[in-house]
Design a protein around this motif. Structure first.
Motif, mmCIF file in Angstrom:
data_model
loop_
_atom_site.group_PDB
_atom_site.id
_atom_site.type_symbol
_atom_site.label_atom_id
_atom_site.label_comp_id
_atom_site.label_asym_id
_atom_site.label_seq_id
_atom_site.Cartn_x
_atom_site.Cartn_y
_atom_site.Cartn_z
ATOM 1 N N PRO A 342 0.792 -1.232 0.000
ATOM 2 C CA PRO A 342 0.000 0.000 0.000
ATOM 3 C C PRO A 342 0.824 1.282 0.000
ATOM 4 C CG PRO A 342 0.092 -0.910 2.213
ATOM 5 C CD PRO A 342 0.804 -1.897 1.314
ATOM 6 N N GLY A 343 2.134 1.207 0.351
ATOM 7 C CA GLY A 343 2.861 2.442 0.625
ATOM 8 C C GLY A 343 4.100 2.723 -0.196
ATOM 9 N N VAL A 344 4.485 1.859 -1.142
ATOM 10 C CA VAL A 344 5.741 2.050 -1.874
ATOM 11 C C VAL A 344 5.497 1.844 -3.368
ATOM 12 C CG1 VAL A 344 8.118 1.276 -2.176
ATOM 13 C CG2 VAL A 344 7.095 1.268 0.109
ATOM 14 N N VAL A 345 5.967 2.806 -4.173
ATOM 15 C CA VAL A 345 5.856 2.708 -5.631
ATOM 16 C C VAL A 345 7.221 3.008 -6.241
ATOM 17 C CG1 VAL A 345 4.705 3.532 -7.719
ATOM 18 C CG2 VAL A 345 3.448 3.472 -5.550
ATOM 19 N N PHE A 346 7.656 2.184 -7.201
ATOM 20 C CA PHE A 346 8.898 2.416 -7.934
ATOM 21 C C PHE A 346 8.545 2.886 -9.347
ATOM 22 C CE2 PHE A 346 9.861 -0.933 -4.828
ATOM 23 C CZ PHE A 346 10.951 -0.369 -4.178
ATOM 24 N N LEU A 347 8.923 4.108 -9.684
ATOM 25 C CA LEU A 347 8.682 4.641 -11.021
ATOM 26 C C LEU A 347 9.983 4.612 -11.806
ATOM 27 C CD1 LEU A 347 6.904 6.657 -8.850
ATOM 28 C CD2 LEU A 347 5.990 7.363 -11.038
ATOM 29 N N HIS A 348 10.047 3.756 -12.809
ATOM 30 C CA HIS A 348 11.241 3.622 -13.630
ATOM 31 C C HIS A 348 11.085 4.476 -14.887
ATOM 32 C CE1 HIS A 348 13.434 0.339 -11.544
ATOM 33 N NE2 HIS A 348 12.220 0.056 -11.091
ATOM 34 N N PHE A 349 12.009 5.435 -15.064
ATOM 35 C CA PHE A 349 12.003 6.325 -16.225
ATOM 36 C C PHE A 349 12.954 5.793 -17.295
ATOM 37 C CE2 PHE A 349 10.724 8.974 -12.710
ATOM 38 C CZ PHE A 349 9.755 9.811 -13.243
ATOM 39 N N ASN A 350 12.548 5.971 -18.536
ATOM 40 C CA ASN A 350 13.419 5.577 -19.643
ATOM 41 C C ASN A 350 13.201 6.544 -20.800
ATOM 42 O OD1 ASN A 350 15.126 4.305 -21.375
ATOM 43 N ND2 ASN A 350 13.956 2.406 -21.529
ATOM 44 N N ASN A 351 14.265 7.274 -21.156
ATOM 45 C CA ASN A 351 14.194 8.236 -22.250
ATOM 46 C C ASN A 351 15.462 8.114 -23.082
ATOM 47 O OD1 ASN A 351 15.053 11.184 -23.232
ATOM 48 N ND2 ASN A 351 12.810 11.101 -23.200
ATOM 49 N N SER A 352 15.326 8.068 -24.401
ATOM 50 C CA SER A 352 16.477 7.863 -25.283
ATOM 51 C C SER A 352 17.475 9.000 -25.199
ATOM 52 C CB SER A 352 15.998 7.704 -26.727
ATOM 53 O OG SER A 352 15.260 8.851 -27.132
ATOM 54 N N PHE A 353 17.007 10.192 -24.818
ATOM 55 C CA PHE A 353 17.873 11.377 -24.774
ATOM 56 C C PHE A 353 18.291 11.738 -23.347
ATOM 57 C CE2 PHE A 353 18.078 16.150 -24.684
ATOM 58 C CZ PHE A 353 19.298 16.264 -25.326
ATOM 59 N N LEU A 354 17.341 11.635 -22.395
ATOM 60 C CA LEU A 354 17.591 12.067 -21.014
ATOM 61 C C LEU A 354 18.066 10.950 -20.107
ATOM 62 C CD1 LEU A 354 14.530 14.459 -20.528
ATOM 63 C CD2 LEU A 354 16.872 15.064 -21.171
ATOM 64 N N GLY A 355 18.103 9.708 -20.605
ATOM 65 C CA GLY A 355 18.645 8.616 -19.808
ATOM 66 C C GLY A 355 17.595 7.889 -18.981
#
Length: 451
Positions: A342-355
């Motif tokens: 209920p209390g933890v979320v992992f947001l994984h970002f992926n961008n070809s330019f910004l990494g």
């Protein structure tokens, strides 16, 4: 940044002093008084200009250093998301809104699961901190062996707060009142300085805790059950490939379930989060025509995970940015938000330019209707810090639009949903697994908790 401001003030002060003071003592009754003043000004002016220039230069260097290399930390007050009436402060508006707001038919207020207490770097070896979470006061301390512990704050002897004046002794915490020592791993009292024997019942509650991904977390279960799932370790963070670039912190006056439910409320993204960052967080002005040339486009899907990870769910986001109607492909980003409990979320970002990077979104109940929400960002070490700091600031603006909704809304248990809202009902069924028969509820008539 403070030191740069001090340097600027000193530079300006010295410069002013040199300008207003001549090179020789002034004889008020003698002749040549104006000439001496002019001579003093002439000799002091270059030094004054140099001092002012040096102060401004130091300020600029410190500002650039903080922008380019230091983590961004935005810690918001409790009054974010409220509109003050004329003659009232924002804090007064917040208190008034909390008193007037209808609460609704709430689910239990403390779901079973893991919750963030602190970021690891906020607790040094031998340090003690006092915190409120899940309706309790706790003492968080790091033993001399480096291990973090969370125990109930109040000494069972005469009720002193262990975190207020208490000190760390080995892997124990010492009460500031009479020197009783309590072991961190199980809460048992191991020493009473003036007693021959320590009673077997002398102990404080020690909360099950773990330290992973640069955070200290505690386990809560209303029936005292042991943890039945673990917080997954993020290898890029553990190995130092992704480094800490900052965090935000907000306090939200709402039920905890309102916040993760946003992941399944797909329709709100196309209304609340289309305006760009420049539109700000105040919902009265986000649709201002001046800033409509910047728009966000979202494609979102939410779904729960099957066994053995039924305590997890995922939101898949594809984001595009348009400026004056033209799409900027370099800024397209894909985000996978995996909620664990209920209390933890992992947001994984992926961008070809910004990494690539990770933002940890954590919700910890402080009281039944008060949540502490933090966003902590880790990013590729070889990407300039200004990039993740910009992402964090944009996230902060977008998040505060939701805060303005949450702080003023009523929880609707029997919501009027249309077919396109089906994910919301699905999310509520998924989230209900974190409640059990004895989960605490808010009793309106007494405004207290009943277990």
């Amino acid at each position: 940044m403070i030191s740069a401001k001090v340097a600027t003030v000193i530079g300006l002060g010295v410069g002013t002093m040199l300008i207003t003071q001549s090179g020789e003592p002034v004889d008020l009754e003698g002749s040549g008084y104006p000439e001496r003043i002019l001579a003093g000004l002439h000799s002091a002016l270059p030094w004054a200009v140099l001092c002012v220039f040096a102060g401004v230069l130091l300020f600029a260097v410190a500002w650039l250093y903080q922008l380019l290399f230091c983590p961004l930390e935005l810690l918001r007050e409790l009054d974010v998301g409220y509109i003050p009436e004329e003659g009232r402060t924002r804090a007064q508006a917040a208190n008034l809104a909390r008193r007037r707001r209808k609460i609704g038919d709430l689910p239990p207020v403390y779901p079973n699961g893991w919750y963030r207490v602190l970021d690891s770097h906020m607790l040094e070896r031998g340090q003690v901190k006092s915190l409120s979470l899940l309706g309790e006061q706790v003492a968080v301390f790091r033993g001399e062996d480096g291990k973090a512990h969370v125990v109930d704050a109040y000494c069972p002897h005469l009720g002193a707060n262990l975190a207020v004046g208490g000190r760390v002794v080995g892997s124990c915490i010492e009460c500031p009142f009479h020197g009783w020592e309590f072991r961190g791993n199980d809460g048992k009292c191991v020493k009473i300085p003036y007693a021959e024997k320590v009673p077997e019942v002398a102990k404080v509650r020690s909360w099950p805790s773990c330290e992973v991904n640069g955070q200290i977390l505690v386990w809560f279960h209303c029936d005292g059950q042991e943890p039945h799932y673990a917080i997954p370790e993020q290898q890029e963070v553990t190995k130092g490939e992704w480094v800490y670039r900052g965090r935000t912190e907000h306090f939200i006056n709402a039920h905890i379930q309102e916040i993760p439910e946003n992941a399944a409320d797909i329709a709100h993204l196309a209304h609340l989060h289309i305006p760009g960052m420049l539109s700000g967080a105040d919902l009265r002005y986000t649709n201002n025509k001046m800033w409509k040339f910047i728009r966000h486009d979202w494609k979102v899907r939410w779904e729960p995970e099957p066994e053995p990870n039924k305590h997890c769910s995922q939101m898949f986001v594809n984001h595009a940015l348009t400026v004056f109607g033209l799409r900027w492909p370099l800024l397209d980003a894909s985000v996978v938000a995996r909620q664990v409990g209920p209390g933890v979320v992992f947001l994984h970002f992926n961008n070809s330019f910004l990494g690539r990077g990770l933002m940890m979104h954590c919700v910890t109940p402080v009281e039944p209707l008060l949540q502490c929400v933090s966003h902590t960002i880790f990013y590729q070490a070889n990407i300039p810090p200004v990039v993740p700091k910009f992402i964090l600031r944009v996230e902060c603006v977008q998040f505060e639009r939701d805060v303005m909704i949450w702080n003023n809304k009523k929880y609707v248990s029997n919501a009027l949903l249309v077919k396109e809202d089906s994910a919301i009902q699905k999310h509520r069924r998924w989230f209900s697994q974190f409640y059990s028969d004895n989960s605490p509820r808010l009793q309106y008539q007494r405004d207290s908790l009943d277990f």
